[in-house]
Structure formats: structure tokens, C-alpha cells
Write a protein that holds these residues in place. Structure first.
Motif, PDB file in Angstrom:
ATOM      1  N   ASP A   1       0.835  -1.192   0.000  1.00  0.00           N
ATOM      2  CA  ASP A   1       0.000   0.000   0.000  1.00  0.00           C
ATOM      3  C   ASP A   1       0.876   1.250   0.000  1.00  0.00           C
ATOM      4  O   ASP A   1       1.753   1.412   0.855  1.00  0.00           O
ATOM      5  CB  ASP A   1      -0.907  -0.006   1.230  1.00  0.00           C
ATOM      6  CG  ASP A   1      -1.762   1.233   1.292  1.00  0.00           C
ATOM      7  OD1 ASP A   1      -2.734   1.312   0.536  1.00  0.00           O
ATOM      8  OD2 ASP A   1      -1.430   2.136   2.105  1.00  0.00           O
ATOM      9  N   GLU A   2       0.645   2.135  -0.959  1.00  0.00           N
ATOM     10  CA  GLU A   2       1.498   3.310  -1.120  1.00  0.00           C
ATOM     11  C   GLU A   2       1.516   4.199   0.124  1.00  0.00           C
ATOM     12  O   GLU A   2       2.578   4.658   0.547  1.00  0.00           O
ATOM     13  CB  GLU A   2       1.051   4.129  -2.334  1.00  0.00           C
ATOM     14  CG  GLU A   2       1.945   5.328  -2.594  1.00  0.00           C
ATOM     15  CD  GLU A   2       1.573   6.055  -3.853  1.00  0.00           C
ATOM     16  OE1 GLU A   2       2.264   5.847  -4.872  1.00  0.00           O
ATOM     17  OE2 GLU A   2       0.596   6.837  -3.830  1.00  0.00           O
TER      18      GLU A   2
ATOM     19  N   ARG B   1       5.886   6.265  -9.847  1.00  0.00           N
ATOM     20  CA  ARG B   1       4.620   5.740 -10.398  1.00  0.00           C
ATOM     21  C   ARG B   1       4.661   5.758 -11.915  1.00  0.00           C
ATOM     22  O   ARG B   1       4.205   4.832 -12.569  1.00  0.00           O
ATOM     23  CB  ARG B   1       3.450   6.618  -9.960  1.00  0.00           C
ATOM     24  CG  ARG B   1       2.924   6.366  -8.608  1.00  0.00           C
ATOM     25  CD  ARG B   1       1.634   7.183  -8.499  1.00  0.00           C
ATOM     26  NE  ARG B   1       1.340   7.520  -7.147  1.00  0.00           N
ATOM     27  CZ  ARG B   1       0.821   8.674  -6.765  1.00  0.00           C
ATOM     28  NH1 ARG B   1       0.571   9.632  -7.641  1.00  0.00           N
ATOM     29  NH2 ARG B   1       0.551   8.883  -5.502  1.00  0.00           N
TER      30      ARG B   1
ATOM     31  N   SER C   1       4.047   1.981  -9.379  1.00  0.00           N
ATOM     32  CA  SER C   1       3.837   2.292  -7.966  1.00  0.00           C
ATOM     33  C   SER C   1       5.170   2.244  -7.232  1.00  0.00           C
ATOM     34  O   SER C   1       6.154   1.710  -7.749  1.00  0.00           O
ATOM     35  CB  SER C   1       2.864   1.296  -7.321  1.00  0.00           C
ATOM     36  OG  SER C   1       3.477   0.023  -7.163  1.00  0.00           O
TER      37      SER C   1
ATOM     38  N   GLN D   1       6.032  -1.378  -6.691  1.00  0.00           N
ATOM     39  CA  GLN D   1       6.553  -2.019  -7.907  1.00  0.00           C
ATOM     40  C   GLN D   1       7.987  -1.577  -8.182  1.00  0.00           C
ATOM     41  O   GLN D   1       8.786  -2.356  -8.707  1.00  0.00           O
ATOM     42  CB  GLN D   1       5.643  -1.723  -9.095  1.00  0.00           C
ATOM     43  CG  GLN D   1       4.320  -2.465  -8.993  1.00  0.00           C
ATOM     44  CD  GLN D   1       3.345  -2.063 -10.084  1.00  0.00           C
ATOM     45  OE1 GLN D   1       3.226  -0.886 -10.442  1.00  0.00           O
ATOM     46  NE2 GLN D   1       2.625  -3.038 -10.609  1.00  0.00           N
TER      47      GLN D   1
END
Length: 179
Positions: free
Chosen positions: A28-29, A107, A112, A115
Motif C-alpha cells: 500500500d502506497e 509511479r 507504484s 513495484q
């Protein structure tokens, strides 16, 4: 030498963090950004100080919403410098705002923040530190090491005989996966 696994259980602040967050994978960012901001602010202080101020940090930094923090202006910096609920360090405040902007860039290139981290895994701690220093502000060896360990990218958050270790192992954190 005692470890976090020896001292955290039962503690009102360390206990819940140790048993439900520390070492657990999280993509979760907002959670990743929160952990980065908290680790940066912990530099030179105790983790207990940060955990006690956690809710104030959450309020001060817009629930760790990357886009909202990236849009902070001079008045927001001034507000943060006056907020006794957080660590009022200009360099740490500026790092949080700048790092939010850098996550926005990640992003674009990787989809993200999580990622981006996954795209570089596995690295040694030294390689991670170089990458984070090149990518973010106010990220030295201890900050990067704790950030990555706290999110399951580096081993060492828990002792193998810790009950939390066993729960985390079932989730196959990044440091347990072969590439």
C-alpha cells in the motif's frame, strides 16, 4: 543481546507494531510512504518517540497521501515546523515533501512505489542504500535498512523462534523468495 522480539511483546506501543506490522509485507502506497517518513524522522531518536507521535504524524502529513503531501507549499512547511506533535526538523520535513514528489515519478516509471521496490529486489543492504540515496532525500544506511526490514525486503525483523516470525513466513516476504 536482547532483540526487538524480546522487548516489544506486551509493550503498549512496541507490542502492537511488532506483532502486526514490523516485517510484514505491505504494498500500500500510503503505508510505504508512512514507514519512510517515520524512519526518516526516527533518525537520532528512539522508535518509541516515533510510535507515540504516529497519530500526529498521520494528521500532519495528510494521512500519508503521497499526492497531497507532494502538493505541500511553504505554508504547509511552516505549519509542520510549528506542530509540536511531530518532529519539527526542517530537513526531515522537506525530505518528506520531496520524497512524495519522487514517489509520484516512480509511479510513472514503475506503476507504484511498491513495484519500484520489487523491480530492484533482491539487492544487498549496501546496494539498497546506494539506490535509495540516489532516489530519495535523507536516506542513510540505518533508515534504508530499517525501512526495508520493516516491510519484509530484508531479513532480520524477527528472531526465528518469535511467533510473529512464523506468521510472517507464511506470507512469503520478499527476502524469503528466490529470484
Amino acid at each position: 543481546m536482547s532483540s526487538y522480539c524480546d522487548v516489544a511483546p506486551g509493550h503498549p506501543f512496541h507490542g502492537p507494531y511488532h506483532e502486526s506490522e514490523y516485517g510484514f509485507p505491505n504494498a500500500d502506497e500510503s503505508a510505504l510512504f508512512e514507514r519512510l517518513v517515520l524512519e526518516i524522522n526516527q533518525a537520532g531518536l528512539s522508535w518509541l518517540t516515533i510510535l507515540k507521535k504516529r497519530e500526529a504524524f498521520k494528521a500532519a502529513y495528510a494521512e500519508f497521501d503521497v499526492d497531497r503531501v507532494a502538493a505541500f507549499k511553504a505554508r504547509d512547511k511552516a505549519r509542520l515546523l510549528k506542530d509540536a506533535g511531530i518532529i519539527r526538523n526542517r530537513l526531515k520535513i522537506e525530505a518528506a515533501i520531496e520524497n512524495a514528489k519522487r514517489i509520484q515519478v516512480l509511479r510513472e516509471s514503475h506503476g507504484s512505489f511498491a513495484q519500484w521496490i520489487d523491480a530492484h529486489h533482491p539487492l544487498t543492504k549496501e546496494e539498497w542504500v546506494k539506490l535509495f540515496k540516489k532516489t530519495f532525500r535523507f536516506t542513510g544506511g540505518e533508515i534504508v535498512g530499517e525501512f526495508l526490514m520493516s516491510l519484509g525486503y530484508l531479513p532480520g525483523a524477527h528472531k526465528p523462534d518469535c511467533p510473529t516470525y512464523k506468521r510472517i513466513a507464511k506470507l512469503k516476504p520478499a527476502w524469503m523468495r528466490k529470484r
